[in-house]
Write a protein that holds these residues in place. Structure first.
Motif, mmCIF file in Angstrom:
data_model
loop_
_atom_site.group_PDB
_atom_site.id
_atom_site.type_symbol
_atom_site.label_atom_id
_atom_site.label_comp_id
_atom_site.label_asym_id
_atom_site.label_seq_id
_atom_site.Cartn_x
_atom_site.Cartn_y
_atom_site.Cartn_z
ATOM 1 N N LEU A 108 46.239 36.765 -38.383
ATOM 2 C CA LEU A 108 44.684 36.614 -37.503
ATOM 3 C C LEU A 108 44.194 37.541 -37.348
ATOM 4 O O LEU A 108 44.676 38.622 -37.458
ATOM 5 C CB LEU A 108 45.128 35.642 -36.309
ATOM 6 C CG LEU A 108 45.729 34.153 -36.327
ATOM 7 C CD1 LEU A 108 46.224 33.804 -34.937
ATOM 8 C CD2 LEU A 108 44.795 33.230 -36.984
ATOM 9 N N PRO A 109 42.895 37.711 -37.130
ATOM 10 C CA PRO A 109 42.283 38.722 -36.933
ATOM 11 C C PRO A 109 42.848 39.574 -35.632
ATOM 12 O O PRO A 109 43.157 38.922 -34.849
ATOM 13 C CB PRO A 109 40.520 38.422 -36.667
ATOM 14 C CG PRO A 109 40.688 37.063 -37.624
ATOM 15 C CD PRO A 109 42.028 36.406 -37.213
ATOM 16 N N ALA A 110 42.580 40.718 -35.598
ATOM 17 C CA ALA A 110 43.090 41.391 -34.543
ATOM 18 C C ALA A 110 43.023 41.101 -33.193
ATOM 19 O O ALA A 110 43.626 41.083 -32.137
ATOM 20 C CB ALA A 110 43.171 43.073 -34.637
ATOM 21 N N GLU A 111 41.618 40.612 -33.243
ATOM 22 C CA GLU A 111 41.123 40.307 -31.653
ATOM 23 C C GLU A 111 41.716 39.053 -31.232
ATOM 24 O O GLU A 111 41.614 38.698 -30.116
ATOM 25 C CB GLU A 111 39.394 40.121 -31.604
ATOM 26 C CG GLU A 111 38.990 39.291 -32.678
ATOM 27 C CD GLU A 111 38.705 39.873 -33.897
ATOM 28 O OE1 GLU A 111 37.806 39.181 -34.885
ATOM 29 O OE2 GLU A 111 39.319 40.996 -34.299
ATOM 30 N N SER A 112 42.132 38.189 -32.159
ATOM 31 C CA SER A 112 42.797 36.650 -31.837
ATOM 32 C C SER A 112 44.206 36.897 -31.665
ATOM 33 O O SER A 112 44.869 35.923 -31.161
ATOM 34 C CB SER A 112 42.367 35.636 -32.911
ATOM 35 O OG SER A 112 40.956 35.882 -32.886
#
Length: 268
Positions: free
Chosen positions: A14-18
């Motif tokens: 998943l994207p780092a922010e999620s």
């Protein structure tokens, strides 16, 4: 990583922010999921479910309990504006499932999967900022496939504890009793039951993929859990639907590679 290895690996993509929020969500999901196998009395299970129900209520009142997962979940809810209903559906459905009885039919198993696994995927989509009807439709089918596969994978373990949860309608159709699974029988009619149930999971995956062109690419990381489902369905076909085959109990060493390839190809 310990209790939900496949979910852990999928979350890494998943994207780092999620990612941190996804780990919190997966950790939360394991608590109600494990309660059934860790209790001897239903009353104890109901009390633990009530703790998590109240914890979610407190999280949405900005007053999370001093419990590590609950605190992380609170941060995830604040960061991504997650919908409370999906958390409650997971808890309510797990609570209903505390009764030790088989699913009456495949539809009952699918409903359980929809309210647990699909709800988890709806929350993951929200973490990714995806609010799309086609993505939700795919999540519904993938969640159902995941619930069916989870039920199949757990059958050998449950059988050793004298329990069978496979849909009764399919067992009756093939003249198979719960005792046949408890004894670990491998006759053709027992394998036919597994074939029918596994086929239903495959159908849901095909449905989810049939409208992949309409699903936003940003939603794809939520659906990489399909890699593990494909892996299991492929392996069970190789052993002619013998649910008790030792190879099905082993962790796939190639799963990280398969996940990476799927993410690189940007498909689910």
């Amino acid at each position: 990583r310990k209790r939900d290895y496949e979910g852990f690996l999928s979350s890494l993509l998943l994207p780092a922010e999620s990612r941190a929020s996804a780990f919190a969500l997966r950790a939360f999901n394991m608590y109600p999921f494990q309660i059934k196998d860790s209790i001897t009395q239903k009353t104890t299970g109901l009390m633990r479910m009530q703790f998590w129900r109240e914890a979610v209520e407190d999280i949405y009142c900005d007053n999370p309990p001093h419990q590590p997962v609950a605190r992380e979940l609170w941060r995830a809810v604040k960061r991504h504006n997650l919908t409370k209903m999906w958390f409650m559906k997971i808890i309510d459905e797990r609570e209903k499932n505390l009764d030790d009885r088989a699913y009456r039919n495949i539809q009952e198993l699918e409903m359980y999967a929809e309210n647990t696994q699909s709800s988890l995927l709806y929350l993951t989509l929200e973490m990714l900022g995806v609010r799309d009807i086609h993505a939700d439709h795919a999540a519904s089918h993938i969640g159902k496939a995941q619930g069916i596969v989870t039920c199949l994978r757990a059958t050998p373990y449950h059988s050793t504890r004298q329990k069978v949860f496979l849909p009764m309608d399919i067992c009756m159709l093939h003249g198979v009793s719960q005792e046949d699974f408890i004894r670990g029988k491998q006759e053709k009619n027992v394998r036919d039951v597994i074939y029918d149930i596994a086929s239903q999971a495959h159908i849901h995956l095909e449905h989810a993929r049939s409208f992949s062109k309409k699903v936003p690419v940003t939603a794809y990381p939520a659906f990489f859990c399909t890699v593990a489902l494909d892996d299991y369905l492929c392996n069970i076909r190789k052993v002619d639907f013998n649910i008790f085959h030792p190879s099905l109990q082993k962790r796939s060493t190639l799963l990280p590679l398969h996940l990476y390839i799927r993410s690189w190809k940007k498909t689910y």
